[in-house]
Motif scaffolding. Structure first.
Motif: not given
Length: 435
Positions: A165-172, A55-57, A192-203
């Protein structure tokens, strides 16, 4: 690559494929990376991750694109605290540059040419007003205008898209309840998005291999605490400091791991995701590698680790059945789900002694302190049991133990039960260390 290399690599990537499927990963990509010729390979790798069920953001930056648009319009830019000052007069140009870059990314993720890596990928990309922002305001007398920071993330909205199954694209860009738009730093959005989603990884993509020491060598791993200490000491400066701060902040807020990798290296993203050691710098908020008590499910990993040493005659052979009965005596070093070291502690309480045995470290991780960490754990356990000394029988590693305080002693000094089972044919030397 010979005919079998790909097969070996593909098979060994399967545990990571299974581990990442269904997990959320946030990618932060600077505008410089999008302008680089290697970006098409990153697009292909993003498509591959999506096809594998990740699942990609994607939070992207646009600093060089914004600068180019402002230059062409004859506007000057000013920066403070590594943030662009965005007066109202240039906000339409900033939005134009970001909007154009967003359209470019959507087009790149829509490619599906025959004989290309994205053929039949059919990726769905979604974007929107999922980030609520607030103005930076006035700092040190400088009015940052329409430069903002992340205030809130629409987690439910993003999650619905990821479930589809969408890739979520977030502009600045971020938006306020008053209808204003704000220019954001992409690293702030990603963190901030990674933390809010409790993501597995931030790349986090940068132009170096990862974070580097002063001598140019790669920093392989940092805990969030170590990262904070480097930032506080000024050891990391400039934009690298902003990126490390974003990675550290995400880990502190619940993201398991942040990875800082190069956008110039082809395949860096896949190497970081699907190999044990990755390609860049890992920042972890939990125990990515830990020394712990062994569990029954570790038996397979222990057997795989000690088998080569048993075949060389360095360790005494142990069957699976024996390990099952003795597993509570073992400690293991676990790295990213793989057992890379082990040792067992056998108690002789009547003699106040403990035996250190079945001590093994994966050859790839020797000379990096794993053995010392395992030994320290065993010694701690022995002291906790009220033992006064620790002994070991060895045929190959005499000097390693002597360097760590073990002294040679006679076979006759062994506890009675151990002396009775001593194998004279192996002719192991005995070393003892007071605790």
């Amino acid at each position: 690559m010979n005919s079998n290399d790909w097969l070996h690599g593909f098979r060994h990537s399967s545990p990571y494929i299974n581990a990442h499927r269904g997990r959320t990963v946030v990618l932060t990509i600077p505008g410089d990376a999008i302008a680089d010729r290697n970006f098409i390979n990153i697009i292909h790798d993003i498509a591959l991750l999506s096809s594998l069920g990740v699942r990609l953001v994607v939070a992207f930056g646009a600093r060089p694109q914004i600068q180019s648009r402002l230059d062409s319009a004859g506007f000057e830019s000013s920066f403070a605290r590594n943030l662009r000052v965005t007066p109202e007069s240039v906000l339409p140009l900033v939005m134009e540059a970001i909007g154009g870059l967003r359209a470019h990314l959507e087009s790149q993720l829509s490619m599906g040419l025959v004989n290309s890596p994205m053929h039949n990928a059919r990726i769905r990309v979604s974007s929107g007003n999922y980030v609520t922002a607030r103005p930076v305001g006035v700092l040190d007398g400088i009015d940052y205008g329409y430069t903002g920071r992340v205030r809130r993330v629409d987690v439910a909205g993003i999650e619905k898209l990821l479930e589809l199954g969408h890739i979520v694209l977030l502009p600045p860009m971020g938006y306020s309840p008053t209808g204003d738009a704000f220019n954001l730093s992409y690293e702030d959005v990603g963190s901030q998005v990674a933390a809010a989603l409790q993501a597995e990884k931030l790349i986090v993509f940068i132009d170096d291999q990862g974070l580097l020491e002063e001598d140019g060598s790669l920093i392989r791993e940092l805990s969030a605490r170590q990262a904070s200490e480097r930032l506080a000491s000024g050891a990391v400066t400039g934009h690298d400091a902003d990126l490390l701060r974003a990675a550290c902040d995400a880990c502190v807020k619940g993201v398991r791991r942040a990875h800082i990798i190069s956008y110039l290296k082809d395949g860096a993203l896949l190497e970081e995701m699907f190999t044990r050691d990755g390609s860049g710098t890992l920042v972890s908020g939990d125990h990515y590698e830990q020394i712990r008590q062994a569990r029954v499910e570790d038996i397979g990993g222990i057997l795989e680790l000690i088998q080569p040493l048993e075949e060389q005659g360095i360790l005494v052979r142990r069957s699976r059945e024996m390990l099952e009965t003795e597993i509570d005596r073992f400690v293991v070093a676990e790295r990213d789900g793989t057992i890379v070291g082990c040792a067992s502690l056998h108690l002789y309480p009547d003699e106040g002694a403990g035996e250190l045995s079945c001590f093994a470290v994966d050859p790839s991780y020797r000379r990096s302190g794993r053995g010392d960490e395992i030994l320290a754990m065993v010694e701690k356990l022995a002291r906790g049991q009220g033992l006064g000394k620790l002994f070991v029988l060895t045929t190959q590693t005499e000097h390693w133990f002597r360097e760590r305080g073990f002294q040679p002693t006679s076979v006759q000094s062994l506890p009675g039960p151990k002396l009775a089972s001593y194998n004279a044919q192996r002719n192991s030397k005995v070393f003892c260390k007071p605790l």
